[in-house]
Each structure stands twice: as structure tokens, then as C-alpha cells.
Design a protein around this motif. Sequence first.
Motif, PDB file in Angstrom:
ATOM      1  N   UNK A 107       0.811  -1.226   0.000  1.00  0.00           N
ATOM      2  CA  UNK A 107       0.000   0.000   0.000  1.00  0.00           C
ATOM      3  C   UNK A 107       0.847   1.281   0.000  1.00  0.00           C
ATOM      4  N   UNK A 108       2.152   1.125   0.170  1.00  0.00           N
ATOM      5  CA  UNK A 108       3.019   2.296   0.293  1.00  0.00           C
ATOM      6  C   UNK A 108       3.039   3.110  -0.999  1.00  0.00           C
ATOM      7  N   UNK A 109       2.855   4.436  -0.853  1.00  0.00           N
ATOM      8  CA  UNK A 109       2.850   5.293  -2.050  1.00  0.00           C
ATOM      9  C   UNK A 109       4.168   6.053  -2.144  1.00  0.00           C
ATOM     10  N   UNK A 110       4.422   6.578  -3.338  1.00  0.00           N
ATOM     11  CA  UNK A 110       5.651   7.359  -3.544  1.00  0.00           C
ATOM     12  C   UNK A 110       5.757   8.435  -2.467  1.00  0.00           C
ATOM     13  N   UNK A 111       6.938   8.606  -1.926  1.00  0.00           N
ATOM     14  CA  UNK A 111       7.151   9.628  -0.902  1.00  0.00           C
ATOM     15  C   UNK A 111       6.863   9.153   0.512  1.00  0.00           C
ATOM     16  N   UNK A 112       6.387   7.899   0.646  1.00  0.00           N
ATOM     17  CA  UNK A 112       6.033   7.402   1.983  1.00  0.00           C
ATOM     18  C   UNK A 112       7.134   6.492   2.552  1.00  0.00           C
ATOM     19  N   UNK A 113       7.099   6.395   3.884  1.00  0.00           N
ATOM     20  CA  UNK A 113       8.128   5.611   4.586  1.00  0.00           C
ATOM     21  C   UNK A 113       7.457   4.551   5.464  1.00  0.00           C
ATOM     22  N   UNK A 114       8.000   3.354   5.402  1.00  0.00           N
ATOM     23  CA  UNK A 114       7.538   2.266   6.276  1.00  0.00           C
ATOM     24  C   UNK A 114       8.747   1.753   7.050  1.00  0.00           C
ATOM     25  N   UNK A 115       8.596   1.643   8.361  1.00  0.00           N
ATOM     26  CA  UNK A 115       9.669   1.072   9.185  1.00  0.00           C
ATOM     27  C   UNK A 115       9.252  -0.333   9.608  1.00  0.00           C
ATOM     28  N   UNK A 116      10.102  -1.308   9.333  1.00  0.00           N
ATOM     29  CA  UNK A 116       9.803  -2.690   9.713  1.00  0.00           C
ATOM     30  C   UNK A 116      10.289  -2.960  11.141  1.00  0.00           C
ATOM     31  N   UNK A 117       9.635  -3.888  11.791  1.00  0.00           N
ATOM     32  CA  UNK A 117      10.054  -4.295  13.136  1.00  0.00           C
ATOM     33  C   UNK A 117      11.448  -4.932  13.092  1.00  0.00           C
ATOM     34  N   UNK A 118      12.109  -4.904  14.208  1.00  0.00           N
ATOM     35  CA  UNK A 118      13.457  -5.443  14.437  1.00  0.00           C
ATOM     36  C   UNK A 118      13.691  -6.789  13.729  1.00  0.00           C
ATOM     37  N   UNK A 119      14.629  -6.802  12.809  1.00  0.00           N
ATOM     38  CA  UNK A 119      14.885  -8.052  12.057  1.00  0.00           C
ATOM     39  C   UNK A 119      15.439  -9.151  12.970  1.00  0.00           C
ATOM     40  N   UNK A 120      16.027  -8.757  14.087  1.00  0.00           N
ATOM     41  CA  UNK A 120      16.596  -9.778  14.987  1.00  0.00           C
ATOM     42  C   UNK A 120      15.562 -10.416  15.906  1.00  0.00           C
ATOM     43  N   UNK A 121      14.258 -10.148  15.679  1.00  0.00           N
ATOM     44  CA  UNK A 121      13.236 -10.924  16.375  1.00  0.00           C
ATOM     45  C   UNK A 121      13.208 -12.344  15.811  1.00  0.00           C
ATOM     46  N   UNK A 122      13.830 -12.510  14.655  1.00  0.00           N
ATOM     47  CA  UNK A 122      13.893 -13.835  14.008  1.00  0.00           C
ATOM     48  C   UNK A 122      15.308 -14.388  14.086  1.00  0.00           C
ATOM     49  N   UNK A 139       9.308  -7.628  -0.437  1.00  0.00           N
ATOM     50  CA  UNK A 139       8.567  -6.412  -0.079  1.00  0.00           C
ATOM     51  C   UNK A 139       8.852  -5.252  -1.034  1.00  0.00           C
ATOM     52  N   UNK A 140       9.932  -5.347  -1.816  1.00  0.00           N
ATOM     53  CA  UNK A 140      10.383  -4.142  -2.538  1.00  0.00           C
ATOM     54  C   UNK A 140      10.900  -4.437  -3.939  1.00  0.00           C
ATOM     55  N   UNK A 141      11.159  -3.349  -4.687  1.00  0.00           N
ATOM     56  CA  UNK A 141      11.688  -3.473  -6.056  1.00  0.00           C
ATOM     57  C   UNK A 141      13.208  -3.371  -6.090  1.00  0.00           C
ATOM     58  N   UNK A 142      13.764  -2.553  -5.183  1.00  0.00           N
ATOM     59  CA  UNK A 142      15.216  -2.375  -5.169  1.00  0.00           C
ATOM     60  C   UNK A 142      15.719  -2.485  -3.731  1.00  0.00           C
ATOM     61  N   UNK A 143      17.006  -2.809  -3.600  1.00  0.00           N
ATOM     62  CA  UNK A 143      17.608  -2.977  -2.275  1.00  0.00           C
ATOM     63  C   UNK A 143      18.796  -2.027  -2.118  1.00  0.00           C
ATOM     64  N   UNK A 144      18.793  -1.315  -1.018  1.00  0.00           N
ATOM     65  CA  UNK A 144      19.901  -0.394  -0.728  1.00  0.00           C
ATOM     66  C   UNK A 144      20.507  -0.784   0.621  1.00  0.00           C
ATOM     67  N   UNK A 145      21.803  -0.991   0.632  1.00  0.00           N
ATOM     68  CA  UNK A 145      22.457  -1.271   1.911  1.00  0.00           C
ATOM     69  C   UNK A 145      23.207  -0.028   2.371  1.00  0.00           C
ATOM     70  N   UNK A 146      22.761   0.523   3.492  1.00  0.00           N
ATOM     71  CA  UNK A 146      23.452   1.705   4.039  1.00  0.00           C
ATOM     72  C   UNK A 146      23.913   1.438   5.476  1.00  0.00           C
ATOM     73  N   UNK A 147      24.087   0.147   5.803  1.00  0.00           N
ATOM     74  CA  UNK A 147      24.469  -0.225   7.169  1.00  0.00           C
ATOM     75  C   UNK A 147      25.901  -0.750   7.174  1.00  0.00           C
ATOM     76  N   UNK A 148      26.845   0.161   7.055  1.00  0.00           N
ATOM     77  CA  UNK A 148      28.244  -0.267   6.987  1.00  0.00           C
ATOM     78  C   UNK A 148      28.656  -1.032   8.254  1.00  0.00           C
ATOM     79  N   UNK A 149      28.138  -0.604   9.395  1.00  0.00           N
ATOM     80  CA  UNK A 149      28.505  -1.212  10.675  1.00  0.00           C
ATOM     81  C   UNK A 149      28.212  -2.703  10.767  1.00  0.00           C
ATOM     82  N   UNK A 150      27.306  -3.202   9.913  1.00  0.00           N
ATOM     83  CA  UNK A 150      27.005  -4.644   9.943  1.00  0.00           C
ATOM     84  C   UNK A 150      27.416  -5.322   8.631  1.00  0.00           C
ATOM     85  N   UNK A 151      28.201  -4.636   7.818  1.00  0.00           N
ATOM     86  CA  UNK A 151      28.568  -5.186   6.499  1.00  0.00           C
ATOM     87  C   UNK A 151      29.501  -6.389   6.599  1.00  0.00           C
ATOM     88  N   UNK A 152      30.089  -6.591   7.795  1.00  0.00           N
ATOM     89  CA  UNK A 152      30.976  -7.751   7.955  1.00  0.00           C
ATOM     90  C   UNK A 152      30.209  -8.988   8.416  1.00  0.00           C
TER      91      UNK A 152
END
Length: 401
Positions: A107-122, A139-152
Motif C-alpha cells: 500500500x506504500x505510495x511514492x514519498x512514503x516511509x515504512x519502518x519494519x520491526x526489528x529483524x533480529x526478532x527472528x 517487499x520491494x523493487x530495489x535494495x539499498x544497503x546503508x548499514x556499513x557497521x554490519x557489512x561484515x
Amino acid sequence: MDLSFSGKKALVRVDFNVPLDKQYQITDDTRIREALPTIRHILDAGGSVILMSHLGRPLEKLNADGSINREKFTLHHLVGYLEKALGTNVHFADDCVGASAHKLAADLKAGEVLLLENTRFYKEEEKGDPDFAKKLASLADVYINDAFGTAHRAHASTTIVAKYFAKNAKSFGFLMEREIKNASRAMKDAVKPVVAITGGAKVSDKMLLLESLLDNANAIIIGGGMAYTFFKAKGGHIGSSLLEAERIDTALDFLRKAEAAGVEVLLPEDSVCADKFAADANTRVCPSGEIPDGWMGLDIGPKAVESFRDTILRANTIIWNGPMGVFEMPAFANGTKAIAEAVAQATKLGAFSLVGGGDSVAAVNQLGLTDDVSFVSTGGGAMLEFLEGKELPGIKAIHEG
Ligand code: AMP
């Protein structure tokens, strides 16, 4: 990040693992602030953003009945902050996968933001489970990784998820791009002479870094507690200074390799020694290889500062990982402070300086010199592994088709 976002849903892995106080208020928002440019860029380009992150270690701190402590570890705590920072509504999915997340994402429209619950619940997150990663990817069309701190870490949301996106549908975010660019500038693309400053408590934590620096650096400065294992290895007397006896051979081997490779190794000629590990200890300056029994080296001494400074000022590229002493106690902070100032001065003279991986970052921040060095990394362990010459799984996954 040269993807087209118009009309697209972007799944963005951020590092929102921020410290919270007892009322679940954010006490340090650095990590969120750092991610905002990427989020804003996607929204401005006509896309929508689905944010995912971990927060703490929920599966290691379960409630007494074995359930997840949702109240403590929910990312919902961040919604108010994000809404204010982005100036828009932020939807929240109380599960990062499953029907509800799907519906909200769809349902997300252009310009909108959705925050998902903590991935480490799984548990599947840290296991890098492919099915779980596939559900996130759906859930999405493209993937962006901006979490350098967990890139290892080869976790589902940091690495495995990228496999479900085509090469032209995934990218690094701005923060991650910046970290990679600067780390490369300090390592494989470095302008010589390269001076590496290493310190901190343990040789064992820094051995891979030291080995990797043999290929890149012209001079390696070794300060902090780790230096005393080297003095012991060379036959010195180190009193009760930090010693990793089982690393003596490794230390000797490293010194031999450095000599063979023509890499200069600088150890602190003298130390500020203390009669106990305490802020109010009695102190005296001794040669680092002649520390009397009952005394321990807790900082580099004035001669070491002079010699390290001379070397630093001759560098065109500086890599700094680890404090020179127990900088948390004012009596043993002078060495780290003097080295930070020398790095700042060298930077002013035109050198490129990178501070990364752990406590040297805290030291530079504490001294207010963050703006006087070229780059301070946000990714502690990830930056250390990058500097160790490892290929980080989170980076590799974006590069692979
Ligand atoms: P690291 O996380 O490996 O960078 O280590 C940082 C820690 O090393 C800091 O908490 C410092 O207090 C500690 N450290 C630095 N120099 C010494 C020393 N000479 N003796 C004991 N601890 C030290």
C-alpha cells in the motif's frame, strides 16, 4: 546510488541500533542522522522507502517465559524521531515479514516511509536464512544497503537479501559509499608514504590488521597495551604491563616479516608507568623495555610521542586504529591526545587521515578533533575487517549479480 527510484519501493538496510535510555528515548542519534541523506534522496526521487534494521540482541535477552521482550527491543521507539527528522508520516509494521508487512509495503505510495520491526526478532536473521531473506526481498523493487557497521556479517538483511535483487536493482547508500571510498583511499588507493597507527589493549585483536598493513604501510606505529608483548618478545622487562604470553612468537614473527618487507615498525621508546591500574596511581616515565616489577605501562612516554609525531608528520596517508594508552583516565590520556593532535596537524598539511575501528574513534570524538581529521568511520568491527583486507560479505553481495 545511481539507481532510478521513481515509482519504486526501496528496501533500505540501515543501522538504527541506537542507544536508548530507560524511557526509550534515543541518547545518541548519530546512526540515524547518518542514514537520513539516503532516505531523503530516495523520497525526493519519487520512490518510497521500507526501512529495516536490528536493535540490540533481543534473542539473547528473552523474557523469563522465553518470549521476546518486545517492549524493550521494538523499533517502534524510533517512529516519533523519524517522523520529525523526515517531516513525514512513518508507517510501522510490527513484523518485518508476513502478511501485515506485505500489506503495508504493497500500500506504500511514492514519498512514503515504512519502518519494519526489528529483524533480529527472528533467529533466521543472524543465520542468514535464505527463505527469510527472500521474504524480506519480496517487499520491494530495489535494495539499498546503508548499514556499513554490519557489512561484515552475512546476515539475512545485510547480505543474503541482496541475492534476490538483480545487479541493477541494488546499491550502497550514501553512508556506505563514503565508508568504502575512504577505506579504499587509506588502503589500496593510498598515496605513499602510508603511516599506520595501531594501539589498544590486545595484540590478538590487531594481528590480522598488522599483517594486512605489511602490504600497504611504509611505517607501522604500535602503541597502547599491545606494545608490551612486543617488548617482552624482544627480551625486555615489562613489569606488570599487559602481556599476551601466547602471542610472543607471533610478535617476533611479525617483526621479522616487517623487516623483510622493508616496513618500519615503531614501538614506544618510553612509557608512562603506574604502580596500579587506577586514575590516582603514582606514575613515572621509564624506558618501555625496562619497566620495574610492580609497575605497568599505561601510556606512551614523551620520547615516544616525539618520535611518533615526526613519523606522522611525514605521512601522506594515515590510518589510525586504537588508543596509545588508557585514555579513559586523564593521567594516561596524554599520549593519545598528542597523537590525535599530530594526526590533525598532518591532515592540515595535506595528508589524508582515516580514524576507524573502535576506541580511537571515541578518543578523537572526546578530544573534539573529529573535524580535524579527514574521515572518522562509523563502522567499528566492519572497518577493522576492511582494513584487515577482508572482503566484507555485505559489500560483496551488492557487487555480485
Ligand atoms: P581496543 O578496543 O583494542 O582498541 O582497546 C582499547 C582499550 O585499550 C582502551 O580501553 C584502553 O584503555 C586500553 N589500553 C590502551 N593502552 C593500554 C595499556 N597500556 N594498558 C592497558 N590497557 C590499555
